[in-house]
Design a protein around this motif. Structure first.
Motif, PDB file in Angstrom:
ATOM      1  N   GLN B  32       0.801  -1.210  -0.030  1.00 25.81           N
ATOM      2  CA  GLN B  32       0.030   0.067  -0.032  1.00 25.81           C
ATOM      3  C   GLN B  32       0.839   1.226   0.135  1.00 25.81           C
ATOM      4  N   ASN B  35       2.496   1.421  -3.439  1.00 24.08           N
ATOM      5  CA  ASN B  35       1.787   2.165  -4.616  1.00 24.08           C
ATOM      6  C   ASN B  35       1.284   3.435  -4.464  1.00 24.08           C
ATOM      7  N   SER B  36       1.121   3.848  -3.235  1.00 23.61           N
ATOM      8  CA  SER B  36       0.734   5.284  -2.866  1.00 23.61           C
ATOM      9  C   SER B  36       1.722   6.319  -3.387  1.00 23.61           C
ATOM     10  N   TYR B  70      -5.219  -7.062  -0.580  1.00 25.10           N
ATOM     11  CA  TYR B  70      -3.865  -7.452  -1.120  1.00 25.10           C
ATOM     12  C   TYR B  70      -3.725  -7.697  -2.510  1.00 25.10           C
ATOM     13  N   TYR B  72      -6.224  -6.586  -4.543  1.00 19.70           N
ATOM     14  CA  TYR B  72      -6.494  -5.198  -5.124  1.00 19.70           C
ATOM     15  C   TYR B  72      -5.051  -4.598  -5.464  1.00 19.70           C
ATOM     16  N   GLU B  73      -4.288  -4.450  -4.364  1.00 14.56           N
ATOM     17  CA  GLU B  73      -2.950  -3.732  -4.332  1.00 14.56           C
ATOM     18  C   GLU B  73      -2.011  -4.309  -5.227  1.00 14.56           C
ATOM     19  N   THR B  74      -2.128  -5.436  -5.427  1.00 13.36           N
ATOM     20  CA  THR B  74      -1.340  -6.041  -6.479  1.00 13.36           C
ATOM     21  C   THR B  74      -1.572  -5.922  -7.935  1.00 13.36           C
ATOM     22  N   ILE B  76      -2.920  -2.914  -8.594  1.00 16.67           N
ATOM     23  CA  ILE B  76      -2.631  -1.611  -8.817  1.00 16.67           C
ATOM     24  C   ILE B  76      -1.264  -1.524  -9.271  1.00 16.67           C
ATOM     25  N   SER B  77      -0.386  -2.488  -8.450  1.00 18.84           N
ATOM     26  CA  SER B  77       0.969  -2.475  -9.104  1.00 18.84           C
ATOM     27  C   SER B  77       1.217  -2.988 -10.344  1.00 18.84           C
TER      28      SER B  77
END
Lengths: 195, 269
Positions: B32, B35-36, B70, B72-74, B76-77
């Motif tokens: 997180q 990504n941010s 997790y 969702y963040e993957t 985004i990455s």
């Protein structure tokens, strides 16, 4: 007789020198059997990157193997580019050498004199006449030297930046793990039952 | 004294394993954060870990907010690195395995990833409408068929892992999946697969013998299969496929190629 003694002395010096690996910064401890406690999520590639270091010997290897340092830093694409460029440099130099041998001319002939073959000559400001083959050979030598230094310096910088990123990642995760556990890192003892 | 030494040794040994594995919460907090911040180089370095953990989450049973976040963040990455197919795959997996308000709220990212893969609106809407099934097995099938429908080269290793995991967990995989695995193994291009995979039957008959598959692709598959087996020294199998290949009907160039292959099979080189 003196010469014989000098030769024998030199031979013994060479014998001892042969036993040493040429390295300006020798390793002071045997770390071949030093096993690390690494995070289980660490990839093999990351482990390899952390174990590698660019040393004098790698610089010497890069003379023989173009792109060696980049290959070692895991930058295959850049390594192959450097390999190609260096080979092109060698090819240019060889071509100029063969052509000058055939014509019976010396290399690097920059002269204000008239040349027999005007098609091979470029006029510089109307006074200097430079042979085309000299330009090719200069370019080739520049490419060879530039690719060597680029390989060594840029390759080393690349490897170091990769190592920094990997270290940053795991250090950050360790910090976060500590934060999540309220700043306490204590070995925990638990009981588990399996059926 | 012995007890104290024993306890100290135990504590020392336990502490070695402290960082052996980071908790899912730590991994989530890390991904997180990067990504941010949008630190692309760090995202790139962390992606192998993220993929590994996300796959482990998909393959493990149970639900949880950390898992949905997790994945969702993957996604985004992957999206930030321009790997849209993988971003879409993890969003699909998130929607199928860990449905929550997070998965419903990621419509923008889902649609953007799909459009970046050149999918049309109707197909994207169909993918978005994929709903979780009642059993885990059906969910694996749904995820496979939805992700395979994207026909992306990026997803081939991911889907291979999924199929092999499904096989190890449930004992068998549908024939259509087996055909896909075979076609992926012989390195058939995804853009070629796109043209006929919907015509492949869910039967044990090999793809190069299925009548509904266009002849052009049947020949291509047979040729690739022969090459694949010959490369691995499986000359008998290559020879048996070449007999079927001959029956499909060959032009003179293909017949000459087959003759050469037969000679290689005969002399095993």
């Amino acid at each position: 007789m003196k010469r014989v003694f000098v030769l024998i002395f030199g031979f013994f010096i060479l014998l001892t020198a042969k036993a040493q690996d040429f390295d300006v910064y020798p390793r002071t401890k045997d770390d071949m059997m030093n096993f690390d406690h690494m995070p289980s999520s660490m990839q093999l590639n990351e482990y390899r990157m952390l174990q590698r270091n660019i040393r004098i010997q790698d610089g010497l290897n890069a003379i023989l193997v173009p792109g060696y340092v980049h290959f070692k830093a895991g930058e295959k694409k850049a390594g192959y580019w450097l390999l190609g460029l260096r080979l092109a440099g060698y090819a240019g130099l060889s071509a100029v050498y063969v052509s000058s041998k055939a014509k019976g001319e010396p290399l690097f002939q920059i002269n204000p004199l008239d040349k027999p073959d005007e098609s091979d000559v470029i006029n510089v400001t109307g006074q200097w006449k430079v042979d085309k083959s000299d330009i090719i050979s200069t370019l080739s030598i520049t490419v060879i030297i530039a690719t060597y230094f680029y390989d060594w310096i840029h390759g080393k910088a690349k490897l170091e930046s990769k190592q920094e990123l990997i270290r940053y990642k795991y250090n950050m995760k360790m910090g976060l793990e500590k934060e999540i556990k309220n700043g306490r890192i204590v070995p925990a003892v638990g009981v588990s039952v399996k059926f | 004294m012995k007890r104290i030494v024993g306890i100290l040794v135990f504590l020392a040994v336990s502490s070695f394993g402290l960082f052996a594995q980071f908790s899912d919460t730590t991994e989530l907090a890390f991904i997180q954060r990067i990504n941010s911040r949008g630190e692309v180089s760090l995202i790139e370095v962390n992606l192998p870990n993220a993929d590994e953990l996300s796959d482990a989450m998909i393959m493990s049973e149970g639900n949880g907010k950390i898992k949905t976040l997790y994945l969702y963040e993957t996604a985004i990455s992957h999206y930030m690195l321009g790997e849209y197919a993988k971003a879409l795959y993890y969003l699909l997996a998130d929607r199928l395995f860990f449905p929550s308000s997070v998965t419903e709220g990621c419509k923008g990212l889902f649609f953007n990833s799909a459009f970046a893969l050149n999918l049309d609106s109707a197909s994207v809407e169909r993918l978005w409408q994929v709903r979780p099934a009642s059993t885990l097995k059906e969910n694996y099938d749904k995820l496979f068929y939805a992700a395979e429908g994207v026909y992306s080269k990026e997803l081939v290793p991911v889907l291979k892992r999924l199929v092999l995991f499904r096989a190890s967990k449930y004992g068998s995989v549908p024939y259509k999946m087996q055909h896909w695995l075979f076609l992926a193994d012989i390195h058939l291009k995804q853009r070629q697969l796109r043209k006929f995979y919907d015509k492949v039957y869910d039967t044990a008959v090999p793809v190069y013998l299925q009548n509904d598959v266009p002849v052009k692709f049947r020949k291509k598959i047979a040729r690739k299969a022969i090459k694949f087996y010959m490369k691995r020294g499986a000359y008998r199998e290559a020879c048996s496929i070449s007999k079927h290949y001959k029956k499909i009907g060959l032009n003179p160039v293909q017949a000459f190629g087959l003759m050469m292959k037969k000679i290689r099979c005969k002399f095993k080189f």
